[in-house]
Design an enzyme around this catalytic site. Sequence first.
Site, PDB file in Angstrom:
ATOM      1  N   CYS A  46      -5.706  36.114  -8.388  1.00  0.00           N
ATOM      2  CA  CYS A  46      -4.697  36.342  -8.919  1.00  0.00           C
ATOM      3  C   CYS A  46      -3.562  37.632  -8.426  1.00  0.00           C
ATOM      4  O   CYS A  46      -3.667  38.772  -7.969  1.00  0.00           O
ATOM      5  CB  CYS A  46      -4.824  37.299 -10.335  1.00  0.00           C
ATOM      6  SG  CYS A  46      -3.881  37.289 -11.591  1.00  0.00           S
ATOM      7  N   GLU A  64       2.528  26.684  -4.696  1.00  0.00           N
ATOM      8  CA  GLU A  64       0.556  27.261  -4.316  1.00  0.00           C
ATOM      9  C   GLU A  64       0.174  26.586  -6.074  1.00  0.00           C
ATOM     10  O   GLU A  64       0.252  26.639  -7.155  1.00  0.00           O
ATOM     11  CB  GLU A  64       0.361  27.989  -3.620  1.00  0.00           C
ATOM     12  CG  GLU A  64       1.223  28.113  -2.628  1.00  0.00           C
ATOM     13  CD  GLU A  64       0.893  29.710  -2.406  1.00  0.00           C
ATOM     14  OE1 GLU A  64       0.931  29.606  -1.280  1.00  0.00           O
ATOM     15  OE2 GLU A  64       0.639  30.804  -2.917  1.00  0.00           O
ATOM     16  N   CYS A  74       7.484  40.512 -12.052  1.00  0.00           N
ATOM     17  CA  CYS A  74       6.606  41.992 -12.789  1.00  0.00           C
ATOM     18  C   CYS A  74       6.669  42.131 -11.546  1.00  0.00           C
ATOM     19  O   CYS A  74       6.380  41.291 -10.207  1.00  0.00           O
ATOM     20  CB  CYS A  74       5.665  40.731 -13.927  1.00  0.00           C
ATOM     21  SG  CYS A  74       5.848  40.164 -15.045  1.00  0.00           S
ATOM     22  N   CYS A 117       9.709  32.742 -10.343  1.00  0.00           N
ATOM     23  CA  CYS A 117       9.661  33.103 -11.715  1.00  0.00           C
ATOM     24  C   CYS A 117      10.676  34.100 -11.692  1.00  0.00           C
ATOM     25  O   CYS A 117      11.057  34.666 -10.968  1.00  0.00           O
ATOM     26  CB  CYS A 117       8.582  33.991 -11.645  1.00  0.00           C
ATOM     27  SG  CYS A 117       7.833  34.280 -13.215  1.00  0.00           S
TER      28      CYS A 117
END
Length: 392
Positions: free
Chosen positions: A369, A116, A140, A136
């Site tokens: 975000c 994206e 996190c 990823c």
Amino acid sequence: MTANAPITQDVMTLPRKLPEGGPVNIVGLTREELLAALVAAGTPERQAKMRAGQVWQWVYHWGVRDFAQMTNLAKDYRALLAEHFAIVLPEVVTRQISADGTRKYLIRIAGGHEVETVYIPEEGRGTLCVSSQVGCTLTCSFCHTGTQKLVRNLTAAEIVGQLMLVRDDLGEWPERGAPKDETRLVSNLVLMGMGEPLYNFENVRNAMKVVMDGEGLSLSRRRITLSTSGVVPEIARTAEEIGCQLAISFHATTDEVRDILVPINKRWNIRTLLDSLRDYPRLSNSERITFEYVMLDGVNDTDADARRLVKLISGIPSKINLIPFNEWPGAPYRRSTPERIAAFADIIYKAGYASPIRTPRGEDIMAACGQLKSATERARKSRAQIAAETGL
């Protein structure tokens, strides 16, 4: 979150050549690589630098995708280019436009994988958030992308291609013969999309060389920001070989909390990370480092956290971006209250640091975000995803 998730990687980057024995994709080649490729294809060495400059301008300044349109090149040379090279970009699968004007693109790359890209228009500027990996490896715990397993690195072509596709969509390529328009719809680029850019260093570096070249896409290094969770061994190299602005996904003021939020901290803790940052402004000729701090209710948002943060970054030219947590389905955290965020920002501001509170953009299309994740991972498994997972 997986407590023992790997924080280093050995992942595949697809070769630059198109299907077996096919032409070489020009997109993403650095100037040096393009020049060498032109010579290898039969361009006389004495002409290669000039020809590379001409091709470069056609591709990156004018946005041309067909060698036949490169009218300042002889017809036989255009035929040579068409025989040996191609100009290939990723494919836009979907485009969503938020109520606030933010645009989110689902982009399909080689192998059927999807990433994206987000365009955020603001008054007087426009920021493009690009991805550097499919998925990823960092896990996190507050980030939606971190729940999608790492598949592979993006090539330099796929990184540069995101900017070129968005310029296509915005109609931003100049028109030959028209008066020059200095207005830039995409004026800033941030490497804050899917993936950890410093785990794909060479491709990110080469892509930024293309993006920053003054005769093509021409984005200044001061308008490019690379965000990292803290891959310490690559930080000095980033300053020396890319020289863009640097943002750190910091998010906590103690190792105990950061180990949970940003597990890479178990390898390079807060002290080690901060020590690696002290020379960055000098090495990169940048004014300051941005510390990104997502505000999580009851986790990292106390007055004591704010005071610790100020103490930790003392001596580093800095600003702190406070990011209200953008929730996603199944997220284990809640956003801090506006009052708590304001109080936190006030402590930082009174200590002498800029502490802007980021306005969430594109939340209604999951483009804010920490919300990015391939649509095929969010929903059903598509044929493209199945092909990707089986290596097709």
